[in-house]
Structures are given as C-alpha cells and as structure tokens.
Motif scaffolding. Structure first.
Motif, PDB file in Angstrom:
ATOM      1  N   UNK A 126     -76.576  -0.595   7.480  1.00 53.00           N
ATOM      2  CA  UNK A 126     -75.595  -0.781   6.411  1.00 53.00           C
ATOM      3  C   UNK A 126     -74.605  -1.908   6.709  1.00 53.00           C
ATOM      4  N   UNK A 127     -74.435  -2.237   7.976  1.00 54.55           N
ATOM      5  CA  UNK A 127     -73.563  -3.348   8.361  1.00 54.55           C
ATOM      6  C   UNK A 127     -74.350  -4.236   9.312  1.00 54.55           C
ATOM      7  N   UNK A 128     -74.398  -5.525   9.016  1.00 56.48           N
ATOM      8  CA  UNK A 128     -75.077  -6.495   9.872  1.00 56.48           C
ATOM      9  C   UNK A 128     -74.226  -6.727  11.116  1.00 56.48           C
ATOM     10  N   UNK A 129     -74.794  -6.489  12.297  1.00 56.76           N
ATOM     11  CA  UNK A 129     -74.075  -6.652  13.562  1.00 56.76           C
ATOM     12  C   UNK A 129     -74.646  -7.837  14.330  1.00 56.76           C
ATOM     13  N   UNK A 130     -73.776  -8.754  14.749  1.00 55.62           N
ATOM     14  CA  UNK A 130     -74.197  -9.862  15.588  1.00 55.62           C
ATOM     15  C   UNK A 130     -73.235  -9.976  16.763  1.00 55.62           C
ATOM     16  N   UNK A 134     -67.261  -7.559  -2.248  1.00 53.79           N
ATOM     17  CA  UNK A 134     -67.260  -6.651  -3.393  1.00 53.79           C
ATOM     18  C   UNK A 134     -65.877  -6.161  -3.785  1.00 53.79           C
ATOM     19  N   UNK A 135     -65.857  -5.390  -4.854  1.00 53.07           N
ATOM     20  CA  UNK A 135     -64.587  -4.880  -5.371  1.00 53.07           C
ATOM     21  C   UNK A 135     -63.961  -3.851  -4.446  1.00 53.07           C
ATOM     22  N   UNK A 136     -64.785  -3.191  -3.623  1.00 58.72           N
ATOM     23  CA  UNK A 136     -64.251  -2.217  -2.679  1.00 58.72           C
ATOM     24  C   UNK A 136     -63.924  -2.837  -1.322  1.00 58.72           C
ATOM     25  N   UNK A 137     -64.176  -4.163  -1.202  1.00 57.76           N
ATOM     26  CA  UNK A 137     -63.883  -4.878   0.042  1.00 57.76           C
ATOM     27  C   UNK A 137     -64.667  -4.281   1.218  1.00 57.76           C
ATOM     28  N   UNK A 138     -65.896  -3.865   0.934  1.00 62.75           N
ATOM     29  CA  UNK A 138     -66.766  -3.229   1.930  1.00 62.75           C
ATOM     30  C   UNK A 138     -67.064  -4.175   3.085  1.00 62.75           C
ATOM     31  N   UNK A 139     -67.031  -3.658   4.310  1.00 62.62           N
ATOM     32  CA  UNK A 139     -67.416  -4.452   5.478  1.00 62.62           C
ATOM     33  C   UNK A 139     -68.932  -4.564   5.470  1.00 62.62           C
ATOM     34  N   UNK A 140     -69.433  -5.792   5.393  1.00 60.93           N
ATOM     35  CA  UNK A 140     -70.873  -6.015   5.347  1.00 60.93           C
ATOM     36  C   UNK A 140     -71.405  -6.637   6.635  1.00 60.93           C
ATOM     37  N   UNK A 141     -70.496  -7.222   7.418  1.00 62.10           N
ATOM     38  CA  UNK A 141     -70.926  -7.883   8.652  1.00 62.10           C
ATOM     39  C   UNK A 141     -69.818  -7.776   9.687  1.00 62.10           C
ATOM     40  N   UNK A 142     -70.210  -7.482  10.918  1.00 63.19           N
ATOM     41  CA  UNK A 142     -69.281  -7.512  12.047  1.00 63.19           C
ATOM     42  C   UNK A 142     -69.907  -8.382  13.123  1.00 63.19           C
ATOM     43  N   UNK A 143     -69.160  -9.385  13.534  1.00 63.12           N
ATOM     44  CA  UNK A 143     -69.598 -10.254  14.629  1.00 63.12           C
ATOM     45  C   UNK A 143     -68.669 -10.016  15.808  1.00 63.12           C
ATOM     46  N   UNK A 144     -69.246  -9.711  16.959  1.00 65.71           N
ATOM     47  CA  UNK A 144     -68.469  -9.511  18.177  1.00 65.71           C
ATOM     48  C   UNK A 144     -68.674 -10.729  19.074  1.00 65.71           C
ATOM     49  N   UNK A 145     -67.574 -11.411  19.395  1.00 67.46           N
ATOM     50  CA  UNK A 145     -67.661 -12.563  20.298  1.00 67.46           C
ATOM     51  C   UNK A 145     -67.090 -12.143  21.648  1.00 67.46           C
ATOM     52  N   UNK A 146     -67.914 -12.234  22.670  1.00 70.17           N
ATOM     53  CA  UNK A 146     -67.528 -11.828  24.018  1.00 70.17           C
ATOM     54  C   UNK A 146     -67.176 -13.059  24.848  1.00 70.17           C
ATOM     55  N   UNK A 147     -66.070 -12.975  25.559  1.00 72.06           N
ATOM     56  CA  UNK A 147     -65.664 -14.053  26.457  1.00 72.06           C
ATOM     57  C   UNK A 147     -65.592 -13.478  27.864  1.00 72.06           C
TER      58      UNK A 147
END
Length: 125
Positions: A115-119, A71-84
């Motif tokens: 509000x934010x998709x978390x994976x 979007x125009x506000x550059x909203x964070x819509x998804x955060x993916x956390x990769x664990x090693x």
C-alpha cells in the motif's frame, strides 16, 4: 498506553512518559510524523540488529525519511528512507544485503507492504 484528549491534543501516556499528538504542529507531533517515525525507527532497529549479527560496525547512523502524499485525503503513497553512515566498515554490496534483510523482518514495513512504496538509499560521510 492510554490516550486522553486535552487542550487541543491527544496525550499518550506510556511507561516511559508522555507523547503529545495533534493536527496542529505547535501542540504536538502530527499523526503522519509518528507514522513515518515508527516505520523508520522499526527499520533502523532491525538494520542495527542485522549489523550486530554480521559484526558490521559503524560510528554513526542517521535515517532521514521523505514522504510523498497524494489525493484529497493526503494519503502517504511513498516513503523514502535515506541512511547516512559514519565510519561503517563494510562494502556497499553488504549494506544492500542488510537493508533487504531489515526490510523483510521489520514488522512496520511489512504492515504497509503493497500500500505504500518503500525505498531506501544510503551514503557514507
């Protein structure tokens, strides 16, 4: 904590020191970096807490966050956390259970739920 604006950046002062915050990467941490770090750090702390309770040990743990912004506000819509993991002594099934518990009890993850998709994914090295 107290924030003071000086030299094109915010300086957050807390008991443990100062943190520089700016929209300019060369002047400090960007607000979105702090936001994502807070979520990843909170989740990581809760993950470690659950591992200790379940007596799951490991030699090393790294979390690499990836974000999707739109979007125009550059909203964070998804955060993916990769664990090693290095040298973790449990099954992938048990790791999945610990991830779910950590997500459920992490205040930062719960604050953005809906509000934010978390994976989350993981790998062993």
């Amino acid at each position: 904590m107290k924030l003071t604006y000086e030299n094109d950046r915010w300086v957050a002062t807390a008991e443990y020191g100062q943190l520089h915050i700016s929209g300019k990467e060369e002047a400090g941490y960007r607000p979105n970096q702090l936001f994502v770090s807070a979520i990843a750090g909170c989740f990581g702390e809760m993950f470690i807490h659950v591992c200790r309770k379940k007596r799951i040990s490991y030699q090393g743990l790294t979390i690499t966050p990836e974000t999707t912004r739109e979007g125009t506000t550059n909203k964070i819509t998804r955060i993916h956390l990769h664990m090693t993991f290095e040298g973790i002594n449990t099954s992938d099934e048990q790791i999945e259970k610990v991830k779910k518990l950590a997500m459920k009890h992490c205040s930062m993850v719960q604050s953005v739920k809906g509000s934010i998709d978390m994976t989350i994914s993981h790998e062993r090295t």
